[in-house]
Design a protein around this motif. Sequence first.
Motif, mmCIF file in Angstrom:
data_model
loop_
_atom_site.group_PDB
_atom_site.id
_atom_site.type_symbol
_atom_site.label_atom_id
_atom_site.label_comp_id
_atom_site.label_asym_id
_atom_site.label_seq_id
_atom_site.Cartn_x
_atom_site.Cartn_y
_atom_site.Cartn_z
ATOM 1 N N LEU A 43 -46.303 2.583 52.726
ATOM 2 C CA LEU A 43 -47.293 3.501 52.730
ATOM 3 C C LEU A 43 -46.949 4.661 51.541
ATOM 4 O O LEU A 43 -47.831 4.967 50.883
ATOM 5 C CB LEU A 43 -47.351 3.972 54.165
ATOM 6 N N LEU A 44 -45.698 4.848 51.617
ATOM 7 C CA LEU A 44 -45.112 6.106 50.277
ATOM 8 C C LEU A 44 -45.600 5.622 49.388
ATOM 9 O O LEU A 44 -45.868 6.615 48.433
ATOM 10 C CB LEU A 44 -43.821 6.179 50.871
ATOM 11 N N ARG A 45 -45.402 4.596 48.780
ATOM 12 C CA ARG A 45 -45.373 3.973 47.548
ATOM 13 C C ARG A 45 -47.075 3.559 47.171
ATOM 14 O O ARG A 45 -47.097 2.708 46.415
ATOM 15 C CB ARG A 45 -44.453 2.894 47.212
ATOM 16 N N HIS A 46 -47.744 3.562 48.346
ATOM 17 C CA HIS A 46 -49.322 3.547 48.087
ATOM 18 C C HIS A 46 -49.280 1.866 47.643
ATOM 19 O O HIS A 46 -50.145 1.500 47.160
ATOM 20 C CB HIS A 46 -49.824 4.220 46.779
ATOM 21 N N LEU A 47 -48.595 1.133 48.257
ATOM 22 C CA LEU A 47 -48.636 -0.241 48.548
ATOM 23 C C LEU A 47 -49.192 -0.835 49.618
ATOM 24 O O LEU A 47 -49.622 -1.989 49.800
ATOM 25 C CB LEU A 47 -47.272 -1.099 48.116
ATOM 26 N N ALA A 48 -49.604 -0.098 50.549
ATOM 27 C CA ALA A 48 -50.418 -0.303 51.487
ATOM 28 C C ALA A 48 -51.017 0.929 52.218
ATOM 29 O O ALA A 48 -50.677 2.120 52.067
ATOM 30 C CB ALA A 48 -49.607 -0.957 52.856
ATOM 31 N N ALA A 49 -52.160 0.642 53.156
ATOM 32 C CA ALA A 49 -52.939 1.998 53.568
ATOM 33 C C ALA A 49 -53.394 1.550 55.066
ATOM 34 O O ALA A 49 -53.694 0.364 55.183
ATOM 35 C CB ALA A 49 -53.972 2.399 52.803
ATOM 36 N N PRO A 50 -53.358 2.558 55.907
ATOM 37 C CA PRO A 50 -53.903 2.064 57.127
ATOM 38 C C PRO A 50 -55.273 1.708 57.346
ATOM 39 O O PRO A 50 -56.230 2.411 56.402
ATOM 40 C CB PRO A 50 -53.677 3.563 58.087
ATOM 41 N N VAL A 51 -55.854 0.665 57.842
ATOM 42 C CA VAL A 51 -57.163 0.591 58.021
ATOM 43 C C VAL A 51 -57.709 1.622 58.938
ATOM 44 O O VAL A 51 -57.489 2.117 59.884
ATOM 45 C CB VAL A 51 -57.185 -0.899 58.943
ATOM 46 N N ASP A 52 -58.970 1.967 58.376
ATOM 47 C CA ASP A 52 -59.740 3.080 59.244
ATOM 48 C C ASP A 52 -59.969 2.574 60.607
ATOM 49 O O ASP A 52 -60.487 1.627 60.951
ATOM 50 C CB ASP A 52 -61.203 3.105 58.299
ATOM 51 N N SER A 56 -52.392 0.001 64.150
ATOM 52 C CA SER A 56 -51.474 -0.874 64.007
ATOM 53 C C SER A 56 -51.733 -1.939 62.732
ATOM 54 O O SER A 56 -51.199 -2.836 62.535
ATOM 55 C CB SER A 56 -51.118 -1.585 65.168
ATOM 56 N N ARG A 57 -52.813 -1.590 61.891
ATOM 57 C CA ARG A 57 -53.149 -2.372 60.758
ATOM 58 C C ARG A 57 -53.148 -2.207 59.685
ATOM 59 O O ARG A 57 -53.463 -0.802 59.432
ATOM 60 C CB ARG A 57 -54.773 -2.951 61.234
ATOM 61 N N LEU A 58 -52.764 -2.655 58.442
ATOM 62 C CA LEU A 58 -52.589 -2.148 57.216
ATOM 63 C C LEU A 58 -53.542 -3.183 56.314
ATOM 64 O O LEU A 58 -53.554 -4.204 56.520
ATOM 65 C CB LEU A 58 -51.396 -2.254 56.562
ATOM 66 N N ASP A 59 -54.119 -2.480 55.084
ATOM 67 C CA ASP A 59 -54.574 -3.211 54.174
ATOM 68 C C ASP A 59 -53.413 -3.080 52.982
ATOM 69 O O ASP A 59 -52.881 -1.944 52.625
ATOM 70 C CB ASP A 59 -55.619 -2.228 53.547
ATOM 71 N N LEU A 60 -52.938 -4.189 52.782
ATOM 72 C CA LEU A 60 -52.272 -4.483 51.645
ATOM 73 C C LEU A 60 -52.515 -4.381 50.250
ATOM 74 O O LEU A 60 -53.833 -4.682 50.111
ATOM 75 C CB LEU A 60 -51.356 -5.734 51.760
ATOM 76 N N SER A 61 -51.940 -3.711 49.182
ATOM 77 C CA SER A 61 -52.716 -3.789 47.815
ATOM 78 C C SER A 61 -52.560 -5.406 47.733
ATOM 79 O O SER A 61 -52.038 -6.045 48.201
ATOM 80 C CB SER A 61 -51.692 -3.050 46.892
ATOM 81 N N PRO A 62 -53.509 -5.849 46.496
ATOM 82 C CA PRO A 62 -53.612 -7.113 46.029
ATOM 83 C C PRO A 62 -52.203 -7.664 45.773
ATOM 84 O O PRO A 62 -51.886 -8.780 45.908
ATOM 85 C CB PRO A 62 -54.458 -7.079 44.825
ATOM 86 N N ALA A 63 -51.323 -6.987 45.072
ATOM 87 C CA ALA A 63 -49.897 -7.538 44.393
ATOM 88 C C ALA A 63 -49.093 -7.831 45.890
ATOM 89 O O ALA A 63 -48.558 -8.708 45.759
ATOM 90 C CB ALA A 63 -49.392 -6.602 43.697
ATOM 91 N N VAL A 64 -49.346 -6.725 46.686
ATOM 92 C CA VAL A 64 -48.267 -7.056 47.989
ATOM 93 C C VAL A 64 -48.951 -7.961 48.970
ATOM 94 O O VAL A 64 -48.260 -8.918 49.356
ATOM 95 C CB VAL A 64 -48.171 -5.766 48.644
ATOM 96 N N ALA A 65 -50.063 -8.161 48.890
ATOM 97 C CA ALA A 65 -50.815 -9.229 49.683
ATOM 98 C C ALA A 65 -50.395 -10.678 49.179
ATOM 99 O O ALA A 65 -50.179 -11.471 49.721
ATOM 100 C CB ALA A 65 -52.440 -9.214 49.697
#
Length: 208
Positions: A43-52, A56-65
Amino acid sequence: MTAAELSFLLASGDRPGQVPRLLGLTDADRTDAVLSAGVGSLLLRHLAAPVDGATSRLDLSPAVAAVAQGLHRPRGFVQLGLTAEDHADGALLLDAERIRMLVAARAYRCYDITPLPQGADVRDALLAVADKFLHRHRPAVATFAASSAADFERGVQPPRATLSSSADGKWLVVTGDGTQTKADDFDTAAAVLRDELAKMIPVEVPSS
């Protein structure tokens, strides 16, 4: 990526199988404290973001996914061990069909992750890593061990081959059946090893 981030990705998907062990991760890396640290780092490195609207769900950046997919569904591995008198290194090739990547442990429990393009010959990436180490730390040895995920899970001994550099500039390839091939330069030795890797690696590679 950090060990905590990889541990979180592994814990958030399917049964991780043997991947954590291959990466040097242990049960201590699956504790709540470590997994929480992994989430926080992503989250801190903006590689994931909470789902609106979800707690308990995260949206992962394409690279991390893509990394997560490679960790969860590998169909084959190639382990590359690099040893010299006072140095050691290595890399792990993970093949998940559409996702192929090289993972290498670094200092402070971090990992370099290098995605490989679709259609790339994985032997090129492996030999490039070996080339750099063997020239820098000669005499040195690179050991290649390849296995399908299913065979590794069953404990089947993987086929191995080695490429070594000597202090006098000579090279030696030893294949799984014990055949030894000496060479005067890296390119000649690498050509022999490429043919052997084509037999060993449990994924499709282009014809030599």
